[in-house]
Design an enzyme around this catalytic site. Structure first.
Site, PDB file in Angstrom:
ATOM      1  N   ARG A  53       0.755  -1.109   0.028  1.00 16.66           N
ATOM      2  CA  ARG A  53      -0.197  -0.033   0.136  1.00 16.66           C
ATOM      3  C   ARG A  53       0.799   1.114   0.150  1.00 16.66           C
ATOM      4  NH1 ARG A  53      -5.544  -1.078   1.468  1.00 16.66           N
ATOM      5  NH2 ARG A  53      -6.320  -2.251   1.077  1.00 16.66           N
ATOM      6  N   ARG A  85      -3.871   6.657   0.840  1.00 10.77           N
ATOM      7  CA  ARG A  85      -3.948   7.602   1.463  1.00 10.77           C
ATOM      8  C   ARG A  85      -3.108   8.268   2.071  1.00 10.77           C
ATOM      9  NH1 ARG A  85      -9.590   4.396   3.539  1.00 10.77           N
ATOM     10  NH2 ARG A  85      -8.590   3.668   3.414  1.00 10.77           N
ATOM     11  N   ARG A 145      -7.275  12.260  -5.426  1.00 10.23           N
ATOM     12  CA  ARG A 145      -8.334  11.271  -5.711  1.00 10.23           C
ATOM     13  C   ARG A 145      -9.670  12.544  -4.726  1.00 10.23           C
ATOM     14  NH1 ARG A 145     -12.093   9.373  -3.479  1.00 10.23           N
ATOM     15  NH2 ARG A 145     -12.384   7.582  -2.791  1.00 10.23           N
ATOM     16  N   ASP A 186      -7.270  -2.175  -8.301  1.00 11.67           N
ATOM     17  CA  ASP A 186      -7.380  -3.287  -6.858  1.00 11.67           C
ATOM     18  C   ASP A 186      -7.436  -4.563  -6.732  1.00 11.67           C
ATOM     19  OD1 ASP A 186      -8.886  -1.670  -4.164  1.00 11.67           O
ATOM     20  OD2 ASP A 186     -10.291  -3.634  -4.632  1.00 11.67           O
ATOM     21  N   TYR A 229     -14.843 -12.084  -0.564  1.00  8.09           N
ATOM     22  CA  TYR A 229     -15.275 -10.556  -0.946  1.00  8.09           C
ATOM     23  C   TYR A 229     -16.843 -11.281  -1.409  1.00  8.09           C
ATOM     24  CZ  TYR A 229     -12.191  -7.668   0.709  1.00  8.09           C
ATOM     25  OH  TYR A 229     -10.928  -6.967   1.974  1.00  8.09           O
TER      26      TYR A 229
END
Ligand code: CP3
Length: 370
Positions: A48, A52, A61, A97, A173
């Site tokens: 990662r 963010r 973003r 992703d 998921y």
């Protein structure tokens, strides 16, 4: 700094491989480490690394959703490149992703703020699984296009990592509809409808093979397979319901000519079986001691990890001590790639991530030659 002429010899084999360190770029250093070949210093990158916590990512973003960034090759490439350059790491992981393959398989999802991914109509029945499509992998070509751009930018200077989810983690998921605590719906299909579970695994492996092969063709040097939630499985369930399918995927990816990194969280008890997938590198989470774990695996694969990502909130002295401890456990053995034990979290100070890179550079030479 290295002395200008140093040669390295293979430690565990009879063949001697002479490499001039000037010839090692970050890219070759990273790929060689994945293959357990000797390198001048330990390569480093971060799970990662383009997220963010980084102001440059936040700026992009602000104007685009996560999916827009993933699906616009110029943006995905920009975010990937900016993070890798700012951190000065040895490898760049493509910005994408895990859940992107769900769309061409016929499942809609979205990212809801604070909640993570939400799949609108999760798979519950044999019919739901029978309906899943495997013939639209070309819809994911935008990821390969982004890799082409990143590859054109870095050339061979740093390693380029493509990735996909592992069949189990993606299935979790698709069946749970999002993050889960006990994975009851997923395990219900595994236990009560094993043939349906196999169909789901087969379909996922087919789609993932196609997806990853596009990424390799576009310039990915290494593929990381994220089995983030495999740690919820018992050894028996992993062996019976997951291992055969993951093994197939690993083998298919390797047949494309690239090494595979296989990563999961809380997988301490599963590592010997994860090793049986044949992955070149196992990614360790931060809960396991790297040295003992690698020894228990008989050094039969390379190891990636495993600093606790929350250590990045500590003062520099403690960060340096923890980095050194990990390098000391690896002892400069060929086949260690420095990384975190899971992804960087929002709020992490960027300068601390950069500091880890400097520590790894400096201390891995010290541990190796000291
Ligand atoms: O440089 C990088 O590593 C970023 C690229 C990347 C993303 N997702 C972008 C992203 C990678 C490698 C992933 C993989 C991924 N996605 C995993 C496996 C990695 C792991 O941590 O084990 C998983 C489980 C997912 C699914 C997913 N996507 C979740 C659970 C979430 C929510 C996470 C959260 O903290 O809210 C996402 C969203 C997501 N994917 C973000 C990013 C940068 C954050 C959301 C945003 O920017 O809006």
């Amino acid at each position: 700094m290295l002395p200008s002429k140093v040669t390295f010899s293979m430690q565990q084999s009879t063949s001697h491989l002479q490499i001039h360190p000037d010839e090692l770029t970050s890219g070759t250093r990273f790929v060689r480490a994945c293959l357990r070949r000797p390198v001048d210093r330990t390569p480093v990158w971060f799970l990662r690394q383009a997220g963010r916590y980084m102001p440059e990512y936040q700026a992009v973003r602000k104007h685009h959703s996560l999916l827009e960034i993933c699906q616009t090759p110029a943006l995905a490439a920009e975010v990937t490149i900016t993070a890798a350059e700012k951190l000065d790491v040895d490898a760049a992981i493509i910005f994408a992703d895990l859940l992107l393959p769900l769309t061409p398989m016929g499942l809609d999802f979205e990212f809801q703020a604070g909640e993570g991914p939400v799949v609108h109509q999760p798979l519950r029945t044999a019919e739901d699984i029978a309906r899943l499509r495997t013939d639209r992998v070309s819809d994911l070509a935008y990821v390969a296009e982004a890799i082409e751009k990143v590859s054109a930018h870095f050339k061979d200077r740093i390693g380029i990592i493509g990735f996909c989810g592992a069949p189990f983690t993606l299935a979790s998921y698709m069946v749970e509809g999002g993050n889960s605590r006990n994975y009851i719906e997923t395990k219900k299909i595994m236990y009560r409808q094993p043939a349906v579970w196999r169909t789901l695994m087969d379909k996922l492996v087919k789609v993932l093979c196609g997806y990853v092969s596009q990424q390799v063709e576009a310039g990915a040097d290494v593929i990381q397979i994220f089995d983030s939630w495999a740690g919820v499985l018992s050894v028996e369930d992993y062996r019976d319901f997951v291992l055969p399918h993951t093994k197939l995927l690993v083998r298919e990816v390797q047949s494309l000519g690239v090494p595979v990194i296989y990563f999961g969280v809380e997988t301490g008890g599963l590592l010997p079986l994860m090793r049986e997938t044949g992955a070149d590198v196992l990614g360790l989470d931060w809960r396991v001691p790297l040295g003992d774990t690698w020894r228990a695996l008989d050094y039969s694969c390379a190891i990636q990890g495993n600093l606790d990502p929350i250590t990045l909130f500590a003062e520099p002295d403690l960060i340096r001590t923890r980095v050194k401890h990990i390098l000391q456990q690896a002892k400069g053995r060929p086949g260690h790639i420095f990384n975190l034990g899971h992804g960087i979290v929002p709020g992490t100070p960027v300068e601390n991530v950069q500091y880890v890179v400097r520590c790894v550079r400096e201390l891995s030479l010290e541990v190796k030659h000291g």
